[in-house]
Every structure is written in C-alpha cells, then in structure tokens.
Design an enzyme around this catalytic site. Structure first.
Site, short mmCIF file in Angstrom:
data_model
loop_
_atom_site.label_atom_id
_atom_site.label_comp_id
_atom_site.label_asym_id
_atom_site.label_seq_id
_atom_site.Cartn_x
_atom_site.Cartn_y
_atom_site.Cartn_z
N ASN A 254 32.86 12.88 -41.20
CA ASN A 254 32.78 13.42 -39.90
C ASN A 254 33.96 13.49 -38.77
OD1 ASN A 254 31.32 14.13 -37.86
ND2 ASN A 254 30.56 12.33 -37.07
N TRP A 255 34.28 14.60 -38.87
CA TRP A 255 35.43 15.07 -37.97
C TRP A 255 35.45 15.61 -37.02
CZ3 TRP A 255 38.39 19.27 -41.64
CH2 TRP A 255 38.97 18.79 -42.81
N LYS A 256 33.34 15.91 -36.40
CA LYS A 256 33.48 16.28 -35.27
C LYS A 256 33.92 17.02 -34.25
CE LYS A 256 32.10 10.97 -34.63
NZ LYS A 256 32.49 10.31 -33.69
N HIS B 104 22.79 11.80 -35.45
CA HIS B 104 23.94 11.41 -34.88
C HIS B 104 23.27 10.46 -33.23
CE1 HIS B 104 28.18 10.43 -34.02
NE2 HIS B 104 28.39 10.22 -35.16
N GLU C 192 26.09 10.86 -30.62
CA GLU C 192 25.79 11.88 -30.16
C GLU C 192 25.26 13.12 -29.37
OE1 GLU C 192 30.24 12.12 -32.04
OE2 GLU C 192 30.83 10.12 -31.35
N GLU D 120 24.34 3.09 -38.34
CA GLU D 120 25.88 3.62 -37.34
C GLU D 120 25.37 3.03 -35.77
OE1 GLU D 120 28.67 6.90 -38.17
OE2 GLU D 120 27.38 7.89 -37.14
N GLY E 189 33.56 4.54 -32.29
CA GLY E 189 35.05 4.98 -31.83
C GLY E 189 35.69 3.89 -31.25
N SER F 270 33.57 2.86 -36.39
CA SER F 270 34.60 2.14 -36.57
C SER F 270 35.73 1.55 -37.86
CB SER F 270 34.80 1.56 -35.37
OG SER F 270 34.67 1.50 -34.23
N GLY G 187 34.03 8.22 -38.84
CA GLY G 187 34.40 9.48 -38.02
C GLY G 187 36.47 9.35 -37.48
N GLY G 188 36.72 9.18 -36.57
CA GLY G 188 38.40 8.48 -36.20
C GLY G 188 39.45 9.21 -37.69
#
Ligand code: PGA
Length: 255
Positions: A9-11, A95, A97, A167, A173, A212, A233-234
C-alpha cells in the site's frame, strides 16, 4: 491450502519517476518467486502507468480505495468500473486512514465491498482496533463489528475470494508491530467469527496482517497458521525490503 498474498500500500507516495523505478526493482527482485501472490496499490493517479510497467509480470495491480457509486456527479471519486477498466484487481477498502481522516463508517465500507463484488473485483477489507480500544480489551468486539457490517450487507458468500487485512491501528506506521502470538489470536478469532456463518469460506478466506511489517518480523508473523501474508505500507516503498517480505511469505507456506 491458502495462497498467501503480500500487498504493498503505497499510500500518498509516488511520482512518474518513482513508479517506474520501484516497479522495475520489484520485477527484478521477484522474478523467480512463486508460492505467494503479490500486488501493489499505487495512488489512483498512477494506476495506468503502473499497469503498463507491470505488463508481463506476476505482480497484480491494486488500488487504495473506491467510491460507492459507479458514475455520475461525485467529484473527485474513482469508481469500481474504472478500476476494472484499467486492470486493477485488489482494492483496499476501510483502511484506518480512510476511517479516521474521511470518517468512513462500517456501513459505508460495506457498500464499497458490495460494489467491488458486483464488478468482479477483489475487496481487501481492512479492520482493526485503535490503541484505546486495544487497551480497553475491545479488540474482538471491534473486529466483529467491522466484519458484521459487511456480512449483514453482502452475506458470507461474498467473502469467497475476498481478502481481510487485520491491521491494529496502533501498529500502522509506528514501528510497533503486534507480536506474532497477538496477531495470530485475532486472526483466529476473525476466521472463527466467519465460520459461524460459513465454515468453508472461513477456511478459504485470506487474512493478511498489516502494521509495521518489515524484513525482520515477517518470517515469524507468517509462521502463524492463520496469517496469510501481509498488507505492507512503509516497507513497500523499497523494492528490496518488500521483496524480503514476499519471499518470507512464499517460504512460510512451503515449509
Ligand atoms: P505500515 O502500514 O506497514 O507502514 O505500518 C500498513 C498499512 O497501513 O497498510
């Protein structure tokens, strides 16, 4: 036997240069990996470019969100039919976010699930508790509520071929992943919860862990019986780091 899925997930990260560079790197790193499905979800603006860069590879295209409408006067939105049209397959919905910054409700997310199924796309339904809910011992209640909103709208059959991503919000993150045992307990709860409606689908449904995930914790997480890959993500923004996670998932299920 469930096939694990590792999805990046590149966000809100990317540029025309970055899309080409990262996908070139991923294709190189992952050319010989089998035993794990792989997808990436770049920002909507770069989906077509990413699709072209992925041509001929085993890496599937995903997207980070979808609207509940197929077309019309809905400024700024992206529809399921558009995602299908440009070749996206795995669509993240719910998600944390989106739930937090866009105040998306369980019922609204259930509508997104329904429209994706209607269009033949794969929903990746994100669920998970906040830190406060976790500390209050409400993890299972929250996950059950988030799944029930979808179950009540589309029925258990709709989970056939769908993906759930557990999640915990406090792990996203933050560098503070759930422990493998903690995550496994919630994954088992989720699978058992769906089994109350349909035992066969519960056994088949892919339940990813997210929050994470990195090269250091992936192997132990994937060793858990109910963890079927990860939503990353990251660590999905670097080809080598993401590839290590994909290879860990592939190896775990072969063992
Ligand atoms: P993270 O994000 O891997 O950076 O924690 C996961 C996610 O939000 O899907």
């Amino acid at each position: 036997m469930r096939h694990p899925l590792v999805m990046g997930n590149w966000k809100l990260n990317g540029s025309t240069h970055m899309v080409n560079e990262l996908i070139t790197g991923l294709r190189k790193e992952l050319s010989s990996v089998t035993g794990c499905d792989v997808a990436i979800a770049p920002p909507a603006l770069y989906l077509s470019q990413a699709k072209q860069a992925l041509a001929g590879s085993r890496i599937a295209l995903g997207a980070q969100d979808v609207d509940v409408n197929l077309s019309g006067a809905f400024t700024g939105e992206t529809s399921a039919s558009m995602l299908k049209d440009i070749g996206a397959e795995y669509i993240i919905i719910g998600h944390s976010e989106r739930r937090t910054y866009h105040r998306e409700s369980d019922e609204f997310i259930a509508k997104k699930f329904a429209i994706l199924k209607q269009q033949g796309l794969i929903p990746v339904l994100c669920i998970g508790e906040t830190e406060q809910e976790n500390e209050a011992g409400q993890t299972e209640t929250v996950c059950a509520r988030q799944i029930d909103a979808v179950l009540n709208t589309v029925g258990a059959e709709a989970f056939q071929g769908a993906v759930i991503a557990y999640e915990p919000v406090w792990a996203i993150g933050t560098g503070k992943s759930a422990t493998p045992a903690q995550a496994q307990a919630v994954h088992k709860f989720i699978r058992d919860h769906i089994a109350q409606k349909d035992a066969v689908i519960a056994k088949q449904v892919i339940i990813q862990y997210g929050g994470s995930v990195n090269a250091d914790n992936a192997t132990e997480l994937f060793a858990q019986p109910d963890i079927d890959g990860a939503l990353v993500g990251g660590a999905s923004l670097k080809a080598d780091a993401f590839a290590v996670i994909v290879k860990a998932a592939a190896a775990a299920k072969k063992a």
